[in-house]
Design an enzyme around this catalytic site. Structure first.
Site, short mmCIF file in Angstrom:
data_model
loop_
_atom_site.label_atom_id
_atom_site.label_comp_id
_atom_site.label_asym_id
_atom_site.label_seq_id
_atom_site.Cartn_x
_atom_site.Cartn_y
_atom_site.Cartn_z
N CYS A 1 -4.93 2.57 -3.49
CA CYS A 1 -3.69 3.11 -2.90
C CYS A 1 -2.52 2.15 -3.12
CB CYS A 1 -3.84 3.41 -1.41
SG CYS A 1 -4.92 4.80 -1.11
N ASP B 1 3.01 -4.67 8.22
CA ASP B 1 1.85 -3.81 8.06
C ASP B 1 0.61 -4.70 8.13
OD1 ASP B 1 -0.28 -2.36 7.15
OD2 ASP B 1 0.60 -1.79 5.24
N GLN C 1 -4.61 -4.80 6.85
CA GLN C 1 -5.63 -5.69 6.28
C GLN C 1 -5.76 -6.98 7.07
OE1 GLN C 1 -7.98 -5.36 4.12
NE2 GLN C 1 -7.30 -3.29 3.73
N HIS D 1 0.88 -1.18 0.00
CA HIS D 1 0.00 0.00 0.00
C HIS D 1 0.92 1.23 0.00
CE1 HIS D 1 -2.82 2.92 1.85
NE2 HIS D 1 -3.80 2.11 1.52
N LYS E 1 -10.38 -0.80 10.66
CA LYS E 1 -10.57 -2.00 9.86
C LYS E 1 -10.85 -3.20 10.77
CE LYS E 1 -7.42 -0.61 6.13
NZ LYS E 1 -8.09 0.30 5.26
#
Lengths: 150, 407
Positions: free
Chosen positions: B365, B201, B204, B124, B227
């Site tokens: 993104c 990261d 998600q 991303h 999220k």
């Protein structure tokens, strides 16, 4: 099934999306400007052939959504034979129509371009319709840099 | 709850009863942000109605209550990702701020001219740009580990990039554009052989996968609360305590200090050293409520149910002529990115919206991923634990109808 969308996706738009007019490169064109909508990744290159201040020929290359493809296809048809000033006036009217600020906007005065009036109801799609015209505006003003709707 | 009861879960999310353009909402944009259960909404209303004051400084009752709730949420996060200590849980604005924090503190202190940082080709923008900025500031070099057409990290190529110059590896746990779940344990093992720290990261991954930072042995883990069925404006940076202790602070201000004079300032202990200013108290409390809610269901059950949804959606999608799935990794989370022949994703998005279906259309993104697949954009349906197979049917019928309309 998509009855609500009839105003946005009119048959003329599907037609221009399937068979875009003036979808070609003008070799040695007088003006060549790139338009870019970073929101959706749409890119187009607009070519203009000038005779004095009259747009003798206009064409484009690139890929975009149905709205942006139809808009640029219609635009290249309509600006052919118009002076730069006439084209700029059309742009102004088109902008007024698509942003929907004037409720009493006279759709008849804009002719064929009225098929794109439906985007007024879809704020997220207005830039799809106006990308072509912003690119034309940059070409007329001799801005060589790629233009962006953001 | 012993069995996974999706209808019962749906009852907990008031927004799912909304009508969109006269149709039942089918919300499939969960990778952008998840909807919130009543328990999370209530927790915020309750805090502001009964327990709210500023944290960490008052001796009065409300400040104590507010601090207890705020710090209680930190403990919940610690347990949710199995961190070793609350000191390792830093509250920030979101995953983006967490990555920027690491880049500007750990990065600036440890990464020099000619050093290398490795990311992957499926990141991303939030895991690309902070490192580009750091490279510009330090003269370090950003190395990109390539991916295959299937959307998987090419592990041998990644291994080749790790060398003595590598100072940090920052990798997405699960790709937002492709759904790919990366082999993060293997990545971390390779990195640690060379003594290189790894940032994951998890923006998600966090709502889909059970995350155990100690088992993973990652050095940093970042995610956004929104999220994870929690409010916007809150994110978490997990860092190993020793690393966080050694890092300079990020922003200066109140709460992050122990003693201030005009000559010098002594910084506060962890985690407060990295939390300058009044934090986002209510939304942190909301995150705590989201974690409580998820714990009543269980992440393993959620993961199993979502795997079923993805398999169902993938099979249906594969049967549609002219549909191409973007991202077909063997190990994948509940994301279905796709393109249709001659129909732009934005047209797909608008048409499906008229049927009440919310999907994402765009570059997500992740412009380099779009460039890799030579598409300007994709349409993306992303699933959450409250989605159903019936909703996937509505989506697939919608796609088939719009293909017909575009002819």
């Amino acid at each position: 099934m998509f009855d609500d969308l009839r105003d946005l996706y009119q048959e003329v738009i599907f037609d221009h999306n399937r068979n875009p007019r003036n979808f070609r490169i003008i070799e040695n064109s007088d003006k060549k400007v790139e338009g870019f909508n970073p929101l959706c990744g749409d890119r187009l290159t607009l070519y203009l052939q000038m005779e004095g201040d009259v747009i003798a020929d206009a064409s484009f290359q690139g890929s975009g959504c149905a709205i942006s493809t139809a808009s640029v296809s219609l635009m290249t048809e309509i600006v052919k034979g118009k002076t730069e000033q006439e084209a700029e006036e059309l742009f102004k009217k088109f902008h007024e129509m698509t942003t929907g600020k004037d409720e009493n906007f006279n759709l008849e005065a804009i002719g064929k371009l009225a098929v794109l009036a439906g985007v007024r109801e879809y704020p997220a799609r207005v830039k799809c319709a106006t990308l072509a015209w912003h690119t034309l505006d940059a070409a007329i003003k001799n801005e060589q840099q790629a233009i962006s709707t953001e | 709850m012993t069995v996974f009861d999706v209808q019962k879960i749906r009852q907990d999310f008031p927004i799912l009863k909304e009508k969109i353009r006269g149709k039942d909402l089918v919300y499939l944009d969960n990778a952008a942000t998840c909807q919130k259960p009543q328990a999370v909404i209530d927790s915020i209303v309750h805090l502001y109605s009964h327990d709210y004051a500023n944290v960490h400084r008052g001796v009065h009752t409300l400040s104590v209550r507010s601090t207890d709730k705020f710090e209680g949420a930190r403990t919940k996060v610690k347990e949710f990702i199995n961190a070793g200590s609350e000191k390792e849980i830093i509250f920030v604005k979101g995953a983006t701020e967490a990555i920027n924090l690491v880049a500007q503190t750990y990065g600036k202190a440890n990464i020099k001219l000619g050093d290398e940082i490795i990311i992957t080709a499926m990141e991303h923008h939030s895991n690309i740009v902070p490192w580009q900025m750091l490279c510009e500031q330090t003269g370090a070099i950003l190395k990109i580990a390539p991916i295959s057409q299937q959307g998987e990290l090419i592990f041998d190529e990644f291994k080749k990039l790790v060398n003595d110059k590598t100072k940090l590896i920052s990798v997405v746990h699960m790709s937002n554009a492709l759904g790919t779940i990366n082999p993060v344990k293997e990545i971390i093992a390779i990195a640690h052989e060379k003594g290189v720290p790894v940032l994951l990261d998890g923006a998600q991954a966090i709502p889909h996968i059970t995350v155990d930072v100690q088992e993973l042995d990652c050095d940093f883990y970042v995610f956004s609360a929104h999220k994870l069925y929690a409010p916007t404006g809150v994110g978490v940076l997990y860092g190993k305590q020793a690393l966080l202790e050694a890092m300079p602070p990020y922003q200066g201000g109140g709460d992050m200090i122990r003693k201030v004079t005009f000559e010098e300032t002594e910084y506060n202990v962890l985690p407060y050293k990295f939390e300058a200013g009044t934090p986002n108290i209510a939304d942190v409390v909301g995150l705590g409520a989201a974690i409580d809610y998820l714990n009543t269901i269980g992440m393993a059950k959620i993961a199993a149910y979502e795997a079923e949804l993805l398999a169902y959606a993938t099979e249906k999608a594969q049967s549609i002529q002219g549909l191409r799935i973007i991202g077909e990794a063997d190990h994948k989370g509940a994301i279905l990115s796709f393109v249709l022949d001659k129909i732009h994703p934005h047209d797909i998005g608008t048409m499906l919206d008229s049927l009440g279906i919310a999907i994402r259309a765009g570059h997500h993104c992740a412009m380099p991923v779009m460039d890799f697949y030579k598409v300007p954009a994709t349409a993306r349906a992303s699933f959450a634990m409250y989605n159903t197979k019936e909703e996937i049917d509505v989506l697939m019928n919608g796609i088939e109808s719009l293909i017909e309309v575009f002819g």
